[in-house]
Write a protein that holds these residues in place. Structure first.
Motif, PDB file in Angstrom:
ATOM      1  N   ASN A  96       0.871  -1.175   0.000  1.00 60.33           N
ATOM      2  CA  ASN A  96       0.000   0.000   0.000  1.00 60.33           C
ATOM      3  C   ASN A  96       0.906   1.222   0.000  1.00 60.33           C
ATOM      4  O   ASN A  96       1.989   1.217   0.598  1.00 60.33           O
ATOM      5  CB  ASN A  96      -0.991  -0.054   1.165  1.00 60.33           C
ATOM      6  N   VAL A  97       0.478   2.256  -0.693  1.00 63.55           N
ATOM      7  CA  VAL A  97       1.320   3.428  -0.913  1.00 63.55           C
ATOM      8  C   VAL A  97       0.598   4.663  -0.398  1.00 63.55           C
ATOM      9  O   VAL A  97      -0.575   4.886  -0.720  1.00 63.55           O
ATOM     10  CB  VAL A  97       1.647   3.595  -2.419  1.00 63.55           C
ATOM     11  N   PHE A  98       1.324   5.470   0.392  1.00 56.06           N
ATOM     12  CA  PHE A  98       0.706   6.700   0.898  1.00 56.06           C
ATOM     13  C   PHE A  98       1.726   7.807   1.153  1.00 56.06           C
ATOM     14  O   PHE A  98       1.367   8.874   1.645  1.00 56.06           O
ATOM     15  CB  PHE A  98      -0.104   6.423   2.164  1.00 56.06           C
ATOM     16  N   THR A  99       3.004   7.548   0.847  1.00 54.37           N
ATOM     17  CA  THR A  99       4.011   8.600   0.991  1.00 54.37           C
ATOM     18  C   THR A  99       4.724   8.839  -0.332  1.00 54.37           C
ATOM     19  O   THR A  99       4.887   7.923  -1.148  1.00 54.37           O
ATOM     20  CB  THR A  99       5.075   8.252   2.053  1.00 54.37           C
ATOM     21  N   LYS A 100       5.164  10.058  -0.529  1.00 54.89           N
ATOM     22  CA  LYS A 100       5.888  10.434  -1.747  1.00 54.89           C
ATOM     23  C   LYS A 100       7.193   9.648  -1.849  1.00 54.89           C
ATOM     24  O   LYS A 100       7.561   9.191  -2.941  1.00 54.89           O
ATOM     25  CB  LYS A 100       6.175  11.940  -1.695  1.00 54.89           C
ATOM     26  N   GLU A 101       7.860   9.459  -0.721  1.00 55.07           N
ATOM     27  CA  GLU A 101       9.147   8.779  -0.726  1.00 55.07           C
ATOM     28  C   GLU A 101       9.006   7.341  -1.225  1.00 55.07           C
ATOM     29  O   GLU A 101       9.792   6.865  -2.049  1.00 55.07           O
ATOM     30  CB  GLU A 101       9.764   8.795   0.671  1.00 55.07           C
ATOM     31  N   PHE A 102       7.998   6.636  -0.719  1.00 50.31           N
ATOM     32  CA  PHE A 102       7.814   5.246  -1.133  1.00 50.31           C
ATOM     33  C   PHE A 102       7.348   5.170  -2.585  1.00 50.31           C
ATOM     34  O   PHE A 102       7.761   4.275  -3.327  1.00 50.31           O
ATOM     35  CB  PHE A 102       6.818   4.532  -0.212  1.00 50.31           C
ATOM     36  N   LEU A 103       6.508   6.113  -2.987  1.00 54.38           N
ATOM     37  CA  LEU A 103       6.036   6.140  -4.369  1.00 54.38           C
ATOM     38  C   LEU A 103       7.205   6.303  -5.332  1.00 54.38           C
ATOM     39  O   LEU A 103       7.294   5.606  -6.357  1.00 54.38           O
ATOM     40  CB  LEU A 103       5.029   7.279  -4.555  1.00 54.38           C
ATOM     41  N   ILE A 104       8.122   7.203  -5.019  1.00 48.86           N
ATOM     42  CA  ILE A 104       9.281   7.425  -5.887  1.00 48.86           C
ATOM     43  C   ILE A 104      10.163   6.176  -5.927  1.00 48.86           C
ATOM     44  O   ILE A 104      10.655   5.764  -6.988  1.00 48.86           O
ATOM     45  CB  ILE A 104      10.083   8.654  -5.413  1.00 48.86           C
ATOM     46  N   ALA A 105      10.354   5.545  -4.766  1.00 50.54           N
ATOM     47  CA  ALA A 105      11.155   4.314  -4.727  1.00 50.54           C
ATOM     48  C   ALA A 105      10.522   3.238  -5.593  1.00 50.54           C
ATOM     49  O   ALA A 105      11.218   2.503  -6.311  1.00 50.54           O
ATOM     50  CB  ALA A 105      11.293   3.837  -3.280  1.00 50.54           C
ATOM     51  N   LEU A 106       9.199   3.148  -5.555  1.00 48.01           N
ATOM     52  CA  LEU A 106       8.479   2.149  -6.350  1.00 48.01           C
ATOM     53  C   LEU A 106       8.607   2.459  -7.847  1.00 48.01           C
ATOM     54  O   LEU A 106       8.705   1.551  -8.674  1.00 48.01           O
ATOM     55  CB  LEU A 106       7.002   2.139  -5.924  1.00 48.01           C
ATOM     56  N   SER A 107       8.627   3.732  -8.185  1.00 48.77           N
ATOM     57  CA  SER A 107       8.699   4.135  -9.603  1.00 48.77           C
ATOM     58  C   SER A 107      10.036   3.788 -10.246  1.00 48.77           C
ATOM     59  O   SER A 107      10.141   3.747 -11.469  1.00 48.77           O
ATOM     60  CB  SER A 107       8.442   5.640  -9.721  1.00 48.77           C
ATOM     61  N   LYS A 108      11.032   3.520  -9.423  1.00 48.20           N
ATOM     62  CA  LYS A 108      12.369   3.210  -9.944  1.00 48.20           C
ATOM     63  C   LYS A 108      12.563   1.723 -10.240  1.00 48.20           C
ATOM     64  O   LYS A 108      13.600   1.326 -10.776  1.00 48.20           O
ATOM     65  CB  LYS A 108      13.431   3.692  -8.959  1.00 48.20           C
ATOM     66  N   ILE A 109      11.575   0.921  -9.886  1.00 51.29           N
ATOM     67  CA  ILE A 109      11.656  -0.509 -10.181  1.00 51.29           C
ATOM     68  C   ILE A 109      11.476  -0.701 -11.696  1.00 51.29           C
ATOM     69  O   ILE A 109      10.530  -0.161 -12.286  1.00 51.29           O
ATOM     70  CB  ILE A 109      10.568  -1.284  -9.403  1.00 51.29           C
ATOM     71  N   PRO A 110      12.358  -1.456 -12.341  1.00 46.67           N
ATOM     72  CA  PRO A 110      12.268  -1.591 -13.811  1.00 46.67           C
ATOM     73  C   PRO A 110      11.081  -2.413 -14.299  1.00 46.67           C
ATOM     74  O   PRO A 110      10.667  -2.272 -15.454  1.00 46.67           O
ATOM     75  CB  PRO A 110      13.592  -2.281 -14.173  1.00 46.67           C
ATOM     76  N   SER A 111      10.514  -3.247 -13.420  1.00 45.90           N
ATOM     77  CA  SER A 111       9.393  -4.091 -13.842  1.00 45.90           C
ATOM     78  C   SER A 111       8.063  -3.478 -13.407  1.00 45.90           C
ATOM     79  O   SER A 111       8.013  -2.550 -12.593  1.00 45.90           O
ATOM     80  CB  SER A 111       9.523  -5.492 -13.230  1.00 45.90           C
ATOM     81  N   LYS A 112       6.971  -4.020 -13.946  1.00 49.59           N
ATOM     82  CA  LYS A 112       5.626  -3.572 -13.573  1.00 49.59           C
ATOM     83  C   LYS A 112       5.331  -4.006 -12.144  1.00 49.59           C
ATOM     84  O   LYS A 112       5.618  -5.141 -11.760  1.00 49.59           O
ATOM     85  CB  LYS A 112       4.605  -4.191 -14.523  1.00 49.59           C
ATOM     86  N   VAL A 113       4.732  -3.140 -11.340  1.00 46.31           N
ATOM     87  CA  VAL A 113       4.426  -3.476  -9.958  1.00 46.31           C
ATOM     88  C   VAL A 113       3.038  -2.951  -9.593  1.00 46.31           C
ATOM     89  O   VAL A 113       2.686  -1.815  -9.912  1.00 46.31           O
ATOM     90  CB  VAL A 113       5.500  -2.914  -8.994  1.00 46.31           C
ATOM     91  N   LYS A 114       2.255  -3.806  -8.940  1.00 48.59           N
ATOM     92  CA  LYS A 114       0.929  -3.409  -8.488  1.00 48.59           C
ATOM     93  C   LYS A 114       1.014  -2.751  -7.125  1.00 48.59           C
ATOM     94  O   LYS A 114       1.898  -3.052  -6.317  1.00 48.59           O
ATOM     95  CB  LYS A 114       0.006  -4.633  -8.395  1.00 48.59           C
ATOM     96  N   CYS A 115       0.050  -1.869  -6.843  1.00 48.24           N
ATOM     97  CA  CYS A 115      -0.039  -1.271  -5.511  1.00 48.24           C
ATOM     98  C   CYS A 115      -1.479  -0.855  -5.240  1.00 48.24           C
ATOM     99  O   CYS A 115      -2.307  -0.776  -6.155  1.00 48.24           O
ATOM    100  CB  CYS A 115       0.904  -0.078  -5.374  1.00 48.24           C
ATOM    101  N   HIS A 116      -1.767  -0.617  -3.961  1.00 48.60           N
ATOM    102  CA  HIS A 116      -3.027  -0.029  -3.548  1.00 48.60           C
ATOM    103  C   HIS A 116      -2.708   1.276  -2.837  1.00 48.60           C
ATOM    104  O   HIS A 116      -1.726   1.360  -2.081  1.00 48.60           O
ATOM    105  CB  HIS A 116      -3.798  -0.957  -2.610  1.00 48.60           C
ATOM    106  N   ILE A 117      -3.522   2.290  -3.059  1.00 48.80           N
ATOM    107  CA  ILE A 117      -3.345   3.580  -2.403  1.00 48.80           C
ATOM    108  C   ILE A 117      -4.168   3.594  -1.118  1.00 48.80           C
ATOM    109  O   ILE A 117      -5.372   3.320  -1.134  1.00 48.80           O
ATOM    110  CB  ILE A 117      -3.791   4.743  -3.313  1.00 48.80           C
ATOM    111  N   LYS A 118      -3.504   3.928   0.005  1.00 44.53           N
ATOM    112  CA  LYS A 118      -4.210   4.021   1.289  1.00 44.53           C
ATOM    113  C   LYS A 118      -4.554   5.487   1.546  1.00 44.53           C
ATOM    114  O   LYS A 118      -3.686   6.359   1.546  1.00 44.53           O
ATOM    115  CB  LYS A 118      -3.316   3.490   2.415  1.00 44.53           C
ATOM    116  N   VAL A 119      -5.847   5.739   1.769  1.00 44.89           N
ATOM    117  CA  VAL A 119      -6.327   7.102   2.025  1.00 44.89           C
ATOM    118  C   VAL A 119      -6.850   7.183   3.459  1.00 44.89           C
ATOM    119  O   VAL A 119      -7.635   6.338   3.889  1.00 44.89           O
ATOM    120  CB  VAL A 119      -7.450   7.489   1.041  1.00 44.89           C
ATOM    121  N   ASP A 120      -6.407   8.189   4.180  1.00 44.41           N
ATOM    122  CA  ASP A 120      -6.912   8.402   5.543  1.00 44.41           C
ATOM    123  C   ASP A 120      -8.163   9.273   5.476  1.00 44.41           C
ATOM    124  O   ASP A 120      -8.092  10.479   5.254  1.00 44.41           O
ATOM    125  CB  ASP A 120      -5.845   9.074   6.400  1.00 44.41           C
TER     126      ASP A 120
END
Length: 360
Positions: A96-120
């Motif tokens: 689950n993704v909810f921070t800019k830092e983790f989102l950017i880290a995920l974007s650097k992965i060369p392969s396709k990756v699934k995620c869910h966005i957590k909203v408070d």
């Protein structure tokens, strides 16, 4: 054989799951098996359920499932750190993704990756804030390697009689989904319903639900109307000592219990290191021979004393039920939770994981 053990009724869990699946159909079910399936054993429970997805707290919990042969989709419900991205992808887990830092880290992965966005939407714990969610999600979907498969939130008060706050959270979540649609963002899997919402707020089922405590046959709170689910966990041990004490004998630390008559006192090899709560001292009960007997004296680290004076035909090695059913008598997890002034969740997850789980 161990002197104490936890019995897990897999048929009860399977039946509980079938009940949930039936009442939420056609919604998918993400079976929440974090905290080692609430103390029941994550791998055996996952293998017993035909869930659409499993929910865990962390990378470590997801890895245990993968190493145990579980191949269904696994959603990490808790926070993940940037340095965990590679392992999350390697083990085919869904963060689950909810921070800019983790989102950017995920974007650097060369392969396709699934995620869910957590909203408070009002829990006040983790999640991108409601006010910043649209811009955050727009950025997430802009990365070509990130597949935003799901969006979710967590309800803070759905287990209470007053549903107004839960409904307000749902209103926010629904509004966000509609606003995303208006700008051309359609996220396939939407989920907000926990066990309490499944039972009392069916409009929140959406495309997937996340049952936790209900899977294990327990209710989210006393405010909820009972439904046909069965508790799956029993906690058992054996008598290791049976002795006679004269009137006026002190029992255990602090001499907090003194026998009021000639008494038969038994000892079970279970204490607070095993997960039996110390505040059951002098007020809790266990089952022996199908009858309730009182815990007497201060509950110790790894032993507890019980008054057997009214029980006939007792022997060392006899089964003692800490919670569960023996003959026609039952001590429930909820009863113990009330004695301990806590919730059923804490009782079952608090049992030491080193105690053997026996699956029946």
């Amino acid at each position: 054989m161990s002197n104490c053990w936890v019995e897990i009724d897999l048929k009860a869990i399977s039946n509980n799951f079938s009940f949930i699946k039936k009442i939420v159909s056609p919604s998918k079910v993400c079976a929440v098996i974090k905290a080692d399936a609430y103390g029941h054993g994550a791998v055996p429970i996952a293998k017993a359920l035909n869930a659409d997805m499993f929910g865990v707290f962390s990378l470590d919990e997801g890895v245990i499932l993968r190493n145990g042969g579980v191949d269904k989709p696994i959603l990490i419900l808790g926070p993940s750190m940037e340095e965990e991205v590679f392992d999350i992808v390697q083990y085919n887990l869904i963060p689950n993704v909810f921070t800019k830092e983790f989102l950017i880290a995920l974007s650097k992965i060369p392969s396709k990756v699934k995620c869910h966005i957590k909203v408070d939407t009002g829990m006040g714990r983790i999640g991108i804030s409601f006010d910043n969610a649209i811009e955050f999600i727009k950025e997430a979907v802009s990365y070509s390697n990130i597949d935003v498969e799901g969006i979710f939130s967590h309800l803070a008060t759905s287990y209470l009689k007053d549903k107004s706050y839960a409904l307000e959270q749902f209103r926010k979540f629904s509004y966000l989904i509609e606003q995303l649609k208006c700008i051309g963002i359609e996220i396939p899997i939407k989920h907000i319903a926990n066990s309490a919402a499944i039972l009392s707020l069916p409009e929140m089922n959406l495309s997937m639900v996340r049952p936790g405590i209900l899977l294990y046959g327990l209710m989210p709170s006393d405010d909820m109307e009972k439904v046909p689910v069965k508790p799956a966990m029993s906690f058992k041990t054996r008598l290791v000592s049976v002795r006679r004490f004269p009137k006026g004998s002190g029992i255990s630390y602090g001499k907090t219990y003194v026998t009021k008559k000639d008494s038969i006192i038994g000892v079970i090899p279970v204490g607070y290191t095993h997960g039996l709560r110390r505040n059951l001292s002098n007020k809790g009960y266990v089952l022996v021979g199908g009858k309730r007997v009182k815990i007497v004296g201060t509950l110790c680290m790894d032993m507890t004393m019980i008054d057997l004076s009214d029980i006939l035909d007792i022997s060392i090695g006899d089964e003692v039920v800490i919670f569960g059913t023996q003959d026609n008598e039952t001590i429930s997890v909820d009863e113990i939770a009330k004695f301990c002034e806590t919730i059923n969740y804490e009782i079952i997850t608090g049992i030491n994981p080193k105690i053997p789980r026996v699956y029946i």
